[in-house]
Design an enzyme around this catalytic site. Structure first.
Site, PDB file in Angstrom:
ATOM      1  CD  GLU A  78      -3.194   0.042   0.331  1.00 45.87           C
ATOM      2  OE1 GLU A  78      -2.828   1.253  -0.290  1.00 45.87           O
ATOM      3  OE2 GLU A  78      -4.379  -0.011   0.109  1.00 45.87           O
ATOM      4  CG  ASN A 132      -8.752   2.403   0.248  1.00 42.98           C
ATOM      5  OD1 ASN A 132      -7.697   2.984   0.274  1.00 42.98           O
ATOM      6  ND2 ASN A 132      -9.501   1.248   0.330  1.00 42.98           N
ATOM      7  CG  ASP A 139      -7.750  -0.627  -2.547  1.00 45.49           C
ATOM      8  OD1 ASP A 139      -7.156   0.189  -1.397  1.00 45.49           O
ATOM      9  OD2 ASP A 139      -7.706  -2.000  -2.293  1.00 45.49           O
TER      10      ASP A 139
END
Length: 302
Positions: A17, A159, A211
């Protein structure tokens, strides 16, 4: 637009991430959330370094003073200093957070164009579907109290944070399967205040869950379509412009980088307990050439 994803590193991150490109270092930083690992890769030389954080490490921002990074961990926002020797990060907490429920941590985050740090929190058990997540902003005002104040609440899995090139639009998604929406807000660049929330894209009818995201120099909003192996680009009007494929099912977040900021780096998730024979590179970092340039990522101003 046809393009082929290139493998940058077979990192095998459980949850890769928060990729952030450092123009000064010509290097890509990213995190593996559950492992609490910080990575830095110089793609031109292949030089790779790793460090260990004291908690799960969710989101990153460069420090405008050039002194380490700022990051959202489990219980607050930290200043991370990278030791020249060894692999253990020095972590100083800048501000704590009072979570609304047990079992929470930070998730997606980044700086606005003025250097304020924004980050969202989530309940780690996504299956529970608890809307206890919140969106926080950290700037000089919070430095006085040492306590983060929620700016938005009632979220499941915040997100997709991003800011338009002029900084006047804030984007936010909720990637939980029951939501899968992306919102746009008017953003006051003087006060750091979002307003006039409206639906930007409903991804229920599109492949993948929304995302992590990035915004290009033309205002295009790029968001990873988790579960679909795609990265979508939406115009500032919310129209799907193109979708680029990566060779894994769960791309997690993207960031522009490279010498000319025309490479789109994509981190990904390597799920446990499933057959990965059809996606052996899950958890890797990939590079796309999308045909547009990004913008330098703002550093945290404190």
């Amino acid at each position: 637009m046809a393009t082929t994803a290139e493998l940058v590193l077979d990192a095998r991150c459980a949850t890769g991430e928060s990729p952030v490109w450092s123009v000064a270092e010509q290097a890509l930083y990213w995190a593996d959330i559950p492992a609490g690992r910080l990575y830095r890769l110089n793609p031109s030389t292949g030089a790779l370094k790793q460090w260990q954080a004291p908690q799960m490490l969710a989101c990153l921002a460069l420090n405008a003073q050039g002194d380490g990074l700022v990051a959202g961990l489990e219980d607050g926002l930290y200043h991370l200093q990278l030791p020249p020797m060894g692999d253990t990060l020095s972590a100083e907490r800048l501000a704590s957070v009072a979570h609304a429920a047990p079992g929470m941590r930070f998730n997606d985050g980044r700086c606005d164009r003025q250097g304020r740090f924004w980050a969202g929190t989530m309940v780690m058990d996504m299956a529970a579907g608890v809307p206890a997540g919140a969106l926080y902003r950290h700037d000089a005002r919070d430095a006085i109290t040492g306590q983060l104040q929620a700016q938005l609440s009632g979220l499941l899995v915040p997100n997709g944070l991003g800011f338009s090139p002029d900084g006047r639009t804030l984007y936010l998604s909720d990637s939980h399967p029951s939501s899968q929406r992306i919102w746009a807000f008017d953003y006051d660049t003087d006060t750091g205040t979002p307003s006039r929330q409206r639906l930007f894209v409903d991804m229920q009818s599109l492949p993948g869950r929304p995302d992590g995201a990035a915004v290009d120099a033309d205002g295009g909003y790029w968001i990873c379509a988790n579960d679909a192996g795609l990265v979508h680009r939406f115009t500032p009007e919310g129209r799907l412009d193109r979708s680029l494929a990566v060779p894994v099912k769960k791309p997690a977040m993207c960031a522009f980088g490279g010498a000319d900021l025309r490479t789109l780096f994509v981190t990904s998730i390597r799920p446990s307990g499933v057959d990965l024979s059809d996606q052996p590179l899950a958890g890797g970092v990939f590079a796309l050439q999308p045909g547009v340039a990004g913008l330098p990522e703002p550093g945290f101003q404190g």
